[in-house]
Write a protein that holds these residues in place. Structure first.
Motif, PDB file in Angstrom:
ATOM      1  N   LYS A   4      -6.920  -1.525   7.364  1.00  0.00           N
ATOM      2  CA  LYS A   4      -6.302  -2.679   8.084  1.00  0.00           C
ATOM      3  C   LYS A   4      -5.813  -3.654   7.292  1.00  0.00           C
ATOM      4  O   LYS A   4      -4.506  -4.214   7.302  1.00  0.00           O
ATOM      5  N   LEU A   5      -6.648  -3.692   6.174  1.00  0.00           N
ATOM      6  CA  LEU A   5      -6.086  -4.849   5.147  1.00  0.00           C
ATOM      7  C   LEU A   5      -5.148  -4.178   4.539  1.00  0.00           C
ATOM      8  O   LEU A   5      -3.675  -4.980   4.169  1.00  0.00           O
ATOM      9  N   LEU A   6      -5.036  -2.852   4.070  1.00  0.00           N
ATOM     10  CA  LEU A   6      -3.791  -2.248   3.517  1.00  0.00           C
ATOM     11  C   LEU A   6      -2.465  -2.421   4.081  1.00  0.00           C
ATOM     12  O   LEU A   6      -1.423  -2.502   3.654  1.00  0.00           O
ATOM     13  N   ALA A   7      -2.618  -2.013   5.504  1.00  0.00           N
ATOM     14  CA  ALA A   7      -1.520  -1.877   6.276  1.00  0.00           C
ATOM     15  C   ALA A   7      -0.883  -3.471   6.722  1.00  0.00           C
ATOM     16  O   ALA A   7       0.362  -3.437   7.095  1.00  0.00           O
ATOM     17  N   GLY A   8      -1.926  -4.401   6.589  1.00  0.00           N
ATOM     18  CA  GLY A   8      -1.374  -5.647   7.325  1.00  0.00           C
ATOM     19  C   GLY A   8      -0.993  -6.783   6.195  1.00  0.00           C
ATOM     20  O   GLY A   8      -0.303  -7.588   6.547  1.00  0.00           O
ATOM     21  N   LEU A   9      -1.401  -6.693   4.800  1.00  0.00           N
ATOM     22  CA  LEU A   9      -1.193  -7.597   3.984  1.00  0.00           C
ATOM     23  C   LEU A   9      -0.605  -7.286   2.657  1.00  0.00           C
ATOM     24  O   LEU A   9      -0.821  -6.335   2.011  1.00  0.00           O
TER      25      LEU A   9
END
Length: 200
Positions: A54-59
């Motif tokens: 989720k971090l990699l995809a979102g930020l």
């Protein structure tokens, strides 16, 4: 409904590995993550991978660097590796660990809770922690909006602990307890910051 553990989990759990003496526990940051995934830790590995994805995809990478730095007590600066690359490394460690096991079952129930209904209160809580730098608060708000409020709140708790001599008001802690209950956290997740509550 409860989560698989009463303690911290996911990326915020990984952040807790990187204390001042972590270099004595492995030859690299990636090895430290691997060493904390003993047999039977399937749910832990799945939760870490879920958060990291989720971090990699979102930020963007620079925001990831701010979050990783704020959430760890001691993590060497991002020299020769970007925030995105380190987050990808965490995912790869989890993938390698999980692929070596045949009895991995997906996360279900409370363990898939993103806390979307708590987004506004989580953002308000982040913005109210004045002793965090503006850069950290902005990164956490971005995480709450573009990843999940649950993940942002757990990283907030880690970031709070890492600010020397900081303190929380009793009202702040009470609100955080309410958020934790809504996110189905175990009793020991908020314990990380309870000692910081100002006494009357």
């Amino acid at each position: 409904m409860s989560r698989f553990t009463e303690f911290d989990f996911g990326v915020s759990w990984v952040m807790g590995f990187f204390h001042q003496d972590w270099i004595y526990e492995g030859d690299s940051a990636a090895e430290i993550v691997t060493n904390h995934l003993p047999d039977g830790a399937n749910a832990y590995a799945l939760a870490v991978r879920r958060d990291a994805e989720k971090l990699l995809a979102g930020l963007p990478s620079d925001t990831l660097e701010v979050l990783w730095t704020a959430g760890t007590q001691y993590l060497p600066g991002f020299v020769g590796v970007t925030g995105s690359e380190w987050t990808r490394t965490v995912i790869d460690v989890c993938d390698a660990w999980l692929s070596a096991r045949a009895d991995v079952h997906p996360l279900v129930g409370a363990d898939t809770e993103d806390g979307l209904s708590q987004r506004d209160v989580v953002i308000a809580e982040i913005e109210g922690v004045a002793f965090l730098t503006v850069e950290v608060r902005e990164a956490l708000v971005d995480c709450a909006r573009d990843c999940t409020p649950d993940l942002a709140f757990r990283v907030l708790l880690r970031a709070i602990v890492n600010v020397p001599d900081a303190a929380l008001s009793a009202d702040q802690y009470k609100r955080m307890e309410s958020i934790g209950a809504a996110l189905h956290y175990g009793e020991f997740v908020l314990d990380n910051v309870e000692f910081m509550v100002e006494t009357p």
